[in-house]
Scaffold this active site. Structure first.
Site, PDB file in Angstrom:
ATOM      1  N   ASP A  49      55.498  58.322  28.493  1.00 33.47           N
ATOM      2  CA  ASP A  49      54.960  57.441  29.536  1.00 33.47           C
ATOM      3  C   ASP A  49      55.597  57.757  30.893  1.00 33.47           C
ATOM      4  O   ASP A  49      55.226  57.181  31.918  1.00 33.47           O
ATOM      5  CB  ASP A  49      55.102  55.959  29.173  1.00 33.47           C
ATOM      6  CG  ASP A  49      56.548  55.522  29.026  1.00 33.47           C
ATOM      7  OD1 ASP A  49      57.454  56.380  29.074  1.00 33.47           O
ATOM      8  OD2 ASP A  49      56.781  54.300  28.865  1.00 33.47           O
ATOM      9  N   SER A  50      56.515  58.721  30.920  1.00 28.14           N
ATOM     10  CA  SER A  50      57.014  59.244  32.196  1.00 28.14           C
ATOM     11  C   SER A  50      55.852  59.767  33.041  1.00 28.14           C
ATOM     12  O   SER A  50      55.989  59.948  34.254  1.00 28.14           O
ATOM     13  CB  SER A  50      58.033  60.369  31.961  1.00 28.14           C
ATOM     14  OG  SER A  50      57.500  61.336  31.076  1.00 28.14           O
ATOM     15  N   ASP A  88      53.829  58.262  23.402  1.00 34.67           N
ATOM     16  CA  ASP A  88      54.600  57.060  23.740  1.00 34.67           C
ATOM     17  C   ASP A  88      53.728  55.815  23.707  1.00 34.67           C
ATOM     18  O   ASP A  88      52.586  55.841  24.188  1.00 34.67           O
ATOM     19  CB  ASP A  88      55.114  57.199  25.186  1.00 34.67           C
ATOM     20  CG  ASP A  88      56.624  57.223  25.269  1.00 34.67           C
ATOM     21  OD1 ASP A  88      57.298  56.787  24.314  1.00 34.67           O
ATOM     22  OD2 ASP A  88      57.130  57.692  26.310  1.00 34.67           O
ATOM     23  N   LYS A 118      55.969  56.928  19.720  1.00 35.81           N
ATOM     24  CA  LYS A 118      57.370  56.655  20.091  1.00 35.81           C
ATOM     25  C   LYS A 118      57.432  55.282  20.732  1.00 35.81           C
ATOM     26  O   LYS A 118      56.522  54.909  21.473  1.00 35.81           O
ATOM     27  CB  LYS A 118      57.896  57.716  21.070  1.00 35.81           C
ATOM     28  CG  LYS A 118      59.321  57.407  21.559  1.00 35.81           C
ATOM     29  CD  LYS A 118      59.962  58.583  22.251  1.00 35.81           C
ATOM     30  CE  LYS A 118      59.651  58.701  23.722  1.00 35.81           C
ATOM     31  NZ  LYS A 118      60.029  57.526  24.554  1.00 35.81           N
ATOM     32  N   GLU A 120      60.359  52.416  22.560  1.00 31.31           N
ATOM     33  CA  GLU A 120      61.726  52.126  23.009  1.00 31.31           C
ATOM     34  C   GLU A 120      62.238  50.877  22.305  1.00 31.31           C
ATOM     35  O   GLU A 120      61.473  49.954  22.014  1.00 31.31           O
ATOM     36  CB  GLU A 120      61.742  51.917  24.529  1.00 31.31           C
ATOM     37  CG  GLU A 120      61.351  53.164  25.300  1.00 31.31           C
ATOM     38  CD  GLU A 120      61.385  52.968  26.814  1.00 31.31           C
ATOM     39  OE1 GLU A 120      61.930  51.951  27.291  1.00 31.31           O
ATOM     40  OE2 GLU A 120      60.864  53.852  27.517  1.00 31.31           O
ATOM     41  N   GLU A 187      68.776  58.513  25.049  1.00 27.92           N
ATOM     42  CA  GLU A 187      68.688  58.865  26.477  1.00 27.92           C
ATOM     43  C   GLU A 187      69.886  58.308  27.252  1.00 27.92           C
ATOM     44  O   GLU A 187      70.356  57.188  26.994  1.00 27.92           O
ATOM     45  CB  GLU A 187      67.373  58.320  27.075  1.00 27.92           C
ATOM     46  CG  GLU A 187      67.244  58.645  28.567  1.00 27.92           C
ATOM     47  CD  GLU A 187      65.850  58.471  29.143  1.00 27.92           C
ATOM     48  OE1 GLU A 187      64.912  58.150  28.396  1.00 27.92           O
ATOM     49  OE2 GLU A 187      65.715  58.668  30.370  1.00 27.92           O
TER      50      GLU A 187
HETATM   51  O1  KIV Z   1      58.504  59.174  28.752  1.00 28.33           O
HETATM   52  C1  KIV Z   1      59.166  60.197  28.487  1.00 28.33           C
HETATM   53  O2  KIV Z   1      58.868  61.301  28.948  1.00 28.33           O
HETATM   54  C2  KIV Z   1      60.311  60.043  27.608  1.00 28.33           C
HETATM   55  C3  KIV Z   1      61.246  61.194  27.492  1.00 28.33           C
HETATM   56  C4  KIV Z   1      61.955  61.432  28.753  1.00 28.33           C
HETATM   57  C5  KIV Z   1      62.167  61.038  26.343  1.00 28.33           C
HETATM   58  O3  KIV Z   1      60.477  59.024  27.022  1.00 28.33           O
END
Ligand code: KIV
Length: 275
Positions: A49-50, A88, A118, A120, A187
């Site tokens: 989600d970056s 994510d 994924k 958090e 992280e």
């Molecule tokens: O959103 C993302 O790209 C991430 C990575 C930096 C681990 O969670």
């Protein structure tokens, strides 16, 4: 009968088997062309989600929607054949209840074809991780610095500096591993803490600003190739600097258009070749 040999994608089982052996190589990918370039070199492509910050110019990842993740997840699946693709779960798509998490994870998996999601969170997400993994949804966990919690954590900062914080991260690592996660991103975590928890749990740890002792590493691809310059965290190693090249290419193109040097006869239809 077709003689075509289809490359098999890596599975959660393959990744788990790498605990304590060959480091797992992970990079983020958001688009088909980037996925094509990265796929031969990676074990996992993470549709992180970056992308909210890197592609959409948002200030944090909080504004990323489920539909955005699904669209980019599909694009990355189209551009890859070997890597396992993990997508994510965006903010507010899983924290409220395990049922909501299952519904949204199932949407991500069925609409993209990815192998895992994924999310958090540490011990507080253990029940949700167990709910999903026991119902066919593989989960990669994410502990330490959690960008979706930036507002409650008081900004982007390294975690595990105090004894209490270090102990809490180790508890989180054990909780997500016991709940059934197949791997965990660690992280922005103090080196000694990441090293210790990697030794303590039996699933691969994927570090980002954590430790070389982790079982694998992940970076945001645009950080690695110099295409995201808003800020560069200490843990990024830049392997290429593509921004000046793109900028120069655009400047050269603009100059050619203005001087009518482009398009040349070779770029036009119906113009006889010069002898
Ligand atoms: O959103 C993302 O790209 C991430 C990575 C930096 C681990 O969670």
């Amino acid at each position: 009968m077709s003689t075509e040999i289809k490359t098999k994608r890596l599975t959660t089982r393959d990744i788990r088997a790498r605990k304590g052996s060959d480091p797992v190589v992970v990079l983020t990918a958001y688009t088909t062309p980037m996925a094509r370039l990265l796929d031969p070199h990676c074990d996992i492509l993470l549709v992180g989600d970056s992308l909210g910050m890197v592609l959409y110019g948002m200030e944090s990842t909080l504004g990323v929607s489920l539909d955005m993740m699904i669209n980019h997840g599909r694009a990355v699946m189209r551009g890859s054949s070997r890597s396992m693709v993990v997508v994510d779960m965006p903010f507010a798509s899983y924290q409220e209840s395990r049922e909501l998490a299952f519904r949204n994870a199932a949407r991500i998996m069925t609409e993209t074809g990815c192998a895992a999601v994924k999310m958090e969170g540490g011990h507080e997400m253990a029940d949700t991780i167990h709910f999903l993994t026991s119902r066919g949804v593989p989960v990669m966990a994410h502990i330490g610095l959690m960008p979706q919690a930036v507002n409650t954590a008081g900004g982007f900062r390294a975690h595990g500096r105090t004894e209490d914080e270090a102990a809490a991260i180790r508890v989180d690592a054990r909780a997500v591993a016991d709940a059934g996660a197949f791997s965990v991103v660690v992280e922005g975590t103090i080196e000694s803490v990441a090293r210790a928890l990697t030794a303590e749990i039996d699933i691969p740890t994927i570090g980002i600003g954590a430790s070389a002792a982790c079982d694998g590493q992940v970076l945001v691809t645009e950080d690695l190739v110099g295409l995201f310059n808003d800020f560069t965290p200490k843990f990024v190693k830049r392997y290429a600097d593509l921004s000046p090249q793109i900028s120069q290419a655009a400047a050269d193109y603009a100059a050619d258009v203005k001087s009518r040097a482009f398009p040349g006869p070779e770029h036009c239809f119906g113009v006889p070749k010069q002898k």
